[in-house]
Design a protein around this motif. Structure first.
Motif, PDB file in Angstrom:
ATOM      1  N   MET A  96       0.814  -1.210   0.000  1.00  0.00           N
ATOM      2  CA  MET A  96       0.000   0.000   0.000  1.00  0.00           C
ATOM      3  C   MET A  96       0.847   1.260   0.000  1.00  0.00           C
ATOM      4  O   MET A  96       0.469   2.266  -0.592  1.00  0.00           O
ATOM      5  N   GLN A 104       6.011   5.741  -7.709  1.00  0.00           N
ATOM      6  CA  GLN A 104       5.482   7.052  -8.107  1.00  0.00           C
ATOM      7  C   GLN A 104       6.574   8.105  -8.178  1.00  0.00           C
ATOM      8  O   GLN A 104       6.614   8.920  -9.106  1.00  0.00           O
ATOM      9  N   GLN A 108       7.450  10.250 -11.490  1.00  0.00           N
ATOM     10  CA  GLN A 108       7.404  11.714 -11.512  1.00  0.00           C
ATOM     11  C   GLN A 108       8.767  12.306 -11.848  1.00  0.00           C
ATOM     12  O   GLN A 108       8.874  13.284 -12.590  1.00  0.00           O
ATOM     13  N   ILE A 125      17.690  10.899  -0.201  1.00  0.00           N
ATOM     14  CA  ILE A 125      17.075   9.718   0.416  1.00  0.00           C
ATOM     15  C   ILE A 125      18.147   8.878   1.107  1.00  0.00           C
ATOM     16  O   ILE A 125      17.994   8.462   2.252  1.00  0.00           O
TER      17      ILE A 125
ATOM     18  N   PRO B  55      12.410  10.361   7.668  1.00  0.00           N
ATOM     19  CA  PRO B  55      13.227  11.016   6.641  1.00  0.00           C
ATOM     20  C   PRO B  55      12.726  10.751   5.225  1.00  0.00           C
ATOM     21  O   PRO B  55      12.816  11.635   4.367  1.00  0.00           O
ATOM     22  N   ILE B  56      12.177   9.556   4.994  1.00  0.00           N
ATOM     23  CA  ILE B  56      11.641   9.262   3.668  1.00  0.00           C
ATOM     24  C   ILE B  56      10.487  10.199   3.371  1.00  0.00           C
ATOM     25  O   ILE B  56      10.429  10.846   2.316  1.00  0.00           O
ATOM     26  N   VAL B  59      11.758  13.804   2.738  1.00  0.00           N
ATOM     27  CA  VAL B  59      12.354  14.042   1.428  1.00  0.00           C
ATOM     28  C   VAL B  59      11.280  14.007   0.339  1.00  0.00           C
ATOM     29  O   VAL B  59      11.248  14.872  -0.549  1.00  0.00           O
ATOM     30  N   VAL B  60      10.370  13.033   0.446  1.00  0.00           N
ATOM     31  CA  VAL B  60       9.332  12.923  -0.579  1.00  0.00           C
ATOM     32  C   VAL B  60       8.427  14.160  -0.562  1.00  0.00           C
ATOM     33  O   VAL B  60       8.139  14.750  -1.606  1.00  0.00           O
ATOM     34  N   PHE B  63      10.101  17.135  -2.064  1.00  0.00           N
ATOM     35  CA  PHE B  63      10.117  17.079  -3.526  1.00  0.00           C
ATOM     36  C   PHE B  63       8.746  17.379  -4.109  1.00  0.00           C
ATOM     37  O   PHE B  63       8.631  18.067  -5.116  1.00  0.00           O
ATOM     38  N   GLN B  64       7.711  16.842  -3.450  1.00  0.00           N
ATOM     39  CA  GLN B  64       6.370  17.084  -3.977  1.00  0.00           C
ATOM     40  C   GLN B  64       6.025  18.568  -3.923  1.00  0.00           C
ATOM     41  O   GLN B  64       5.454  19.122  -4.859  1.00  0.00           O
ATOM     42  N   VAL B  67       9.358  20.744  -5.896  1.00  0.00           N
ATOM     43  CA  VAL B  67       9.744  20.434  -7.268  1.00  0.00           C
ATOM     44  C   VAL B  67       8.530  20.161  -8.146  1.00  0.00           C
ATOM     45  O   VAL B  67       8.323  20.810  -9.164  1.00  0.00           O
ATOM     46  N   PHE B  68       7.705  19.198  -7.720  1.00  0.00           N
ATOM     47  CA  PHE B  68       6.589  18.823  -8.596  1.00  0.00           C
ATOM     48  C   PHE B  68       5.389  19.737  -8.406  1.00  0.00           C
ATOM     49  O   PHE B  68       4.588  19.931  -9.295  1.00  0.00           O
ATOM     50  N   ARG B  70       2.734  19.244  -6.732  1.00  0.00           N
ATOM     51  CA  ARG B  70       1.432  18.593  -6.786  1.00  0.00           C
ATOM     52  C   ARG B  70       1.421  17.415  -5.805  1.00  0.00           C
ATOM     53  O   ARG B  70       2.477  17.022  -5.301  1.00  0.00           O
ATOM     54  N   MET B  71       0.248  16.907  -5.562  1.00  0.00           N
ATOM     55  CA  MET B  71       0.140  15.802  -4.617  1.00  0.00           C
ATOM     56  C   MET B  71       0.357  14.486  -5.341  1.00  0.00           C
ATOM     57  O   MET B  71      -0.011  14.352  -6.509  1.00  0.00           O
ATOM     58  N   PRO B  72       0.946  13.522  -4.656  1.00  0.00           N
ATOM     59  CA  PRO B  72       0.997  12.184  -5.270  1.00  0.00           C
ATOM     60  C   PRO B  72      -0.422  11.618  -5.355  1.00  0.00           C
ATOM     61  O   PRO B  72      -1.316  12.068  -4.646  1.00  0.00           O
ATOM     62  N   ASP B  73      -0.594  10.634  -6.229  1.00  0.00           N
ATOM     63  CA  ASP B  73      -1.915  10.007  -6.331  1.00  0.00           C
ATOM     64  C   ASP B  73      -2.248   9.348  -5.004  1.00  0.00           C
ATOM     65  O   ASP B  73      -1.418   8.649  -4.432  1.00  0.00           O
ATOM     66  N   LEU B  78      -1.194   6.086   0.725  1.00  0.00           N
ATOM     67  CA  LEU B  78       0.240   5.933   0.969  1.00  0.00           C
ATOM     68  C   LEU B  78       0.555   6.097   2.455  1.00  0.00           C
ATOM     69  O   LEU B  78       1.289   5.300   3.043  1.00  0.00           O
TER      70      LEU B  78
END
Lengths: 276, 251
Positions: A96, A104, A108, A125, B55-56, B59-60, B63-64, B67-68, B70-73, B78
């Protein structure tokens, strides 16, 4: 490293001798349309297989080798049930959360088409997860306590995290530009071997251990999914051939980093931590 | 090596090599704490797992947002998945602490009795059983089975790795007892690894190198090196420096 040898042998067997017939349908896919409760019960039942060896080892050595009863059977039983449920929850959560997250992010990042960003993500990371790794904190403190040469725990963590970051970044770079994985790995191992020959003897086992602790059960799935996602998105890469390998880089480079750190300590006395 | 410092009080520390009555080791921290104690303990393990995930997420999210933009799907799915992973790891570790880890101390008893055969069998069994239930390896094996479209069987892969780690532990025990130099073993091993790479199909190489890295994880390391460091050497090599021979036999 024995697993590396035997898995390669397994691969030789699979790809040379085993027939390339249709893949057996895996159980998890077949149960996709089952009711929710039943599906999870089946999943739990499948997990029993994974936990069983531990149960057998505990019982065998307790009853047969030591000829003693379990000191507290209820506690042990509860413990095993928790192990079972925990492991199953972990696998469900992987599918999940961590796997889709890695995939993803890979998609991206590839969409943006900026290689520097991908490398930056890999670097961050690798560094962040390693710095936060409790196991590394523990072993670094132990190393500081027992080492003769003035190793500092904080510096050791930084060195290892930098090593992991460099390793993952190089691994991702390889996925992007191509090139056979084993040349990169071999080159890294040659560096390790050369360093082992010249580095202070006391650091060698510690360095290899530190290479092992950096990949936790949380980072491994994410990084694997990231590598596979990148490899399937970049043209000309195969997910199977190129997708794996990041964990290997993340294990080798901290070894190199720690060996270099120990050599630096030997040669530059200013770096040594004063015994307090 | 998570929690090594915590679970090995006495056994893993310098000077902690004294034999202990392992199977009955009284560890009041967890055992007699009652429900409340278990909850506190679970809470601690859960927070550790979250600390690993943090930390994951950081970092994610960075970046969202940066950089991007936008929200992840399906972000809540998640997040829920990550929380389930945290709960799973916490349950898993606490369960191990209740059921399996007390047995790790058996090694001392076999050593004291001079039962080398049992000690080696125990080493193999521990390595094998621990790796079969290794979460990180389960994750990698699942991915491997998925993308190889079933040609690589995840369960077989894990059994192969588990058998190898069992053998590594046997080697590790022998090394501690006989005082073999670690760097010779390592160099010899890597030469064989590299040689195998020349004949192995490219599809397996990355996976093989990865599987070397994932075996030194939760169960394996928590269970074995502490036995490893608790295994006194009988060959009169007590003076051997702890940093050189006390570290895990898993490398």
């Amino acid at each position: 490293m024995v697993p590396m040898i035997s898995v390669q042998l397994y691969g030789i067997w699979v790809y040379s001798f085993a027939d390339a017939g249709a893949a057996p349908a895996s159980g998890s896919e077949a149960s996709a349309d089952l009711p929710w409760l039943l599906e999870h019960l089946l999943g739990l039942a499948e997990m029993v297989r994974d936990v069983l060896p531990m149960v057998v080892v505990v019982l065998f050595f307790q009853y047969v080798a030591l000829r003693r009863r379990l000191p507290n059977p209820v506690r042990v039983t509860v413990g095993f049930v928790m192990v079972l449920v925990g492991l199953y929850a972990f696998v469900v959560g992987l599918k999940m959360g961590l796997f889709p997250l890695g995939t993803q992010m890979a998609e991206q990042l590839i969409e943006r088409g900026a290689p520097a960003l991908i490398l930056l993500f890999a670097l961050l990371i690798g560094f962040a997860t390693t710095m936060a790794e409790p196991a590394l904190v523990a072993i670094a403190e132990q190393a500081e306590a027992v080492s003769p040469a003035g190793i500092s725990a904080a510096a050791l963590r930084l060195v290892v995290a930098a090593g992991v970051a460099a390793g993952i970044t190089l691994g991702v770079y390889r996925i992007l530009v191509g090139g056979p994985l084993h040349y990169f790995i071999m080159a890294s191992y040659v560096v390790v071997l050369l360093l082992v020959l010249v580095a202070p003897r006391y650091i060698v086992a510690l360095a290899f251990d530190l290479g092992g602790v950096t990949t936790s059960e949380v980072t491994v799935p994410l990084i694997t999914a990231l590598g596979i996602g990148l490899a399937s998105a970049v043209e000309g890469r195969s997910a199977l051939i190129d997708g794996f390998g990041l964990i290997a880089f993340a294990s080798i480079f901290p070894i190199i980093a720690v060996l270099l750190y120990a050599m630096a300590l030997e040669n530059i006395p200013r770096l040594r931590k004063e015994p307090s | 090596m998570r929690g090594w410092h915590r679970d090995t009080r006495g056994a893993g520390r310098p000077g902690g090599d004294r034999p202990r009555d392992g199977s009955r080791a009284h560890r009041p921290r967890d055992e007699d704490a009652g429900t409340l104690g278990h909850l506190v303990h679970f809470n601690r393990e859960f927070l550790r797992a979250l600390r690993n995930l943090l930390p994951i997420v950081a970092v994610v999210v960075a970046f969202q947002l940066l950089v991007f933009q936008r929200m992840p799907d399906d972000p809540w799915r998640l997040v829920l998945g990550l929380l389930i992973v945290g709960v799973g790891i916490a349950l898993f570790l606490q369960g191990l602490g209740l059921s399996v880890f007390p047995v790790g101390n058996l090694a001392n008893q076999f050593t004291r009795r001079g039962a080398l055969g049992l000690l080696l069998l125990f080493g193999f069994a521990i390595g094998f059983a621990a790796v079969v239930a290794e979460p990180a390896l389960i994750a990698v094996a699942e991915q491997a089975e998925l993308i190889s479209e079933g040609r690589i069987d995840g369960v077989v892969l894990r059994l192969v790795v588990a058998t190898s780690v069992g053998l590594v532990l046997v080697l590790g025990v022998l090394r501690l007892l006989r005082g073999w130099a670690v760097h010779r073993l390592l160099i010899g091993g890597y030469v064989v690894v590299l040689a195998a790479t020349f004949v192995a199909p490219p599809e397996i190489v990355g996976l093989a190198y990865d599987s070397g890295g994932v075996t030194t994880n939760v169960v394996t390391v928590r269970w074995s090196p502490r036995s490893g460091s608790g295994w006194p050497t009988r060959s009169g090599a007590a003076a051997r420096s702890r940093t050189a021979s006390g570290w895990s036999p898993c490398a």
